[in-house]
Scaffold this active site. Sequence first.
Site, mmCIF file in Angstrom:
data_model
loop_
_atom_site.group_PDB
_atom_site.id
_atom_site.type_symbol
_atom_site.label_atom_id
_atom_site.label_comp_id
_atom_site.label_asym_id
_atom_site.label_seq_id
_atom_site.Cartn_x
_atom_site.Cartn_y
_atom_site.Cartn_z
ATOM 1 N N SER A 1 56.418 83.501 53.400
ATOM 2 C CA SER A 1 55.201 83.540 54.187
ATOM 3 C C SER A 1 54.902 82.158 54.763
ATOM 4 C CB SER A 1 54.051 84.077 53.325
ATOM 5 O OG SER A 1 52.939 84.408 54.123
ATOM 6 N N ASP B 1 57.186 94.950 56.678
ATOM 7 C CA ASP B 1 56.230 93.841 56.809
ATOM 8 C C ASP B 1 55.378 94.019 58.064
ATOM 9 O OD1 ASP B 1 54.898 91.383 56.832
ATOM 10 O OD2 ASP B 1 56.677 90.247 56.226
ATOM 11 N N HIS C 1 54.474 93.094 53.428
ATOM 12 C CA HIS C 1 54.675 91.655 53.341
ATOM 13 C C HIS C 1 54.837 91.172 51.895
ATOM 14 C CE1 HIS C 1 54.352 87.477 54.637
ATOM 15 N NE2 HIS C 1 53.353 87.280 53.792
#
Length: 329
Positions: free
Chosen positions: A128, A271, A304
């Site tokens: 991330s 995601d 995610h």
Amino acid sequence: MKLENIPNPINIQNFTTENGAVYPSLPLSFTIAGLPLHTAPVVLVNHALTGNAEVTGENGWWNDLIGPDKTIDTTIYTVVAFNVPGNGTDSFIIENYQDFTTRDIARIFIKGLELLKTEQVHTIIGGSVGGGIAWEMLALQPNITQNLIPIATDWKSTDWMIANCYLQEQILNNSSRPIEDARIHAMLCYRSPESFKEKFQRTINTNLSIFNIESWLAHHGEKLQKRYQLASYKLMNQLLKTIDITRNTADFETLLSGTTAAIHIIGINSDLFFTAKENRETYQELKKIKDNVYYSEIDSVHGHDAFLIEYKQLDHLLADIFKAETIKR
């Protein structure tokens, strides 16, 4: 281990941000695990939005991957992790969060490695926003690492990402319960519709007379509020919004044509935040200018957050990268 009299935190002195803000002193705290510094290949791990430098050990957020005889083997590597200054792990807080961009943090981490007398590392890995910092580090210093492993991230924040970060910022600045409400919204981006369906099946929490998805979201909001500071959330959200290695510099191909590092991009098929499609496009662009670039994908319904959930898949994808060092030794 003793760090040759290097203090923790390191003091980054007279730092000027991209936006022109001057900080006479910035504390950069860090952890070191595994073999002593300067005796083994170094793996730098960059944490995500609510993470920290505690990557392994009892409370390590990635201790399924990092440790003795694990994929990132602390009997073979030295594992370094920095806390983003202002992330709330120590007492240092940044109130003027808009002073900083992701590139500023990359510059701070590079300076931290220099002060640790580590000019090049074996691998920079991050998920991330931590992966976004990794991309920025490589763009700034093309020879800083032999391997870049950006997971569930990209080299830029898309319009979709910027929009979600803008909404997060509005909640953080205007809500009467900023951390809880921002976290509730964020969980919709971190997971996926399929993940929620699989987990909750429209069931009811009979004690509270609400849907289980509602009580789960409220729980996550309350949990983060207890351990996280508002200023830290604002800062980390700002970093997530400002990932862009090409801002005020050169184009993507020019920036990355100068690196010999192997780039291993890992996306997640579900995601909603850093989409697999964007990751595949990045891979295709890189293939035009580099041979040692690779793309793999975690197959998961969990969106995610799958890079924090699907340990076995991630372990398998990372094993080949780190196994080469094991064979060499």
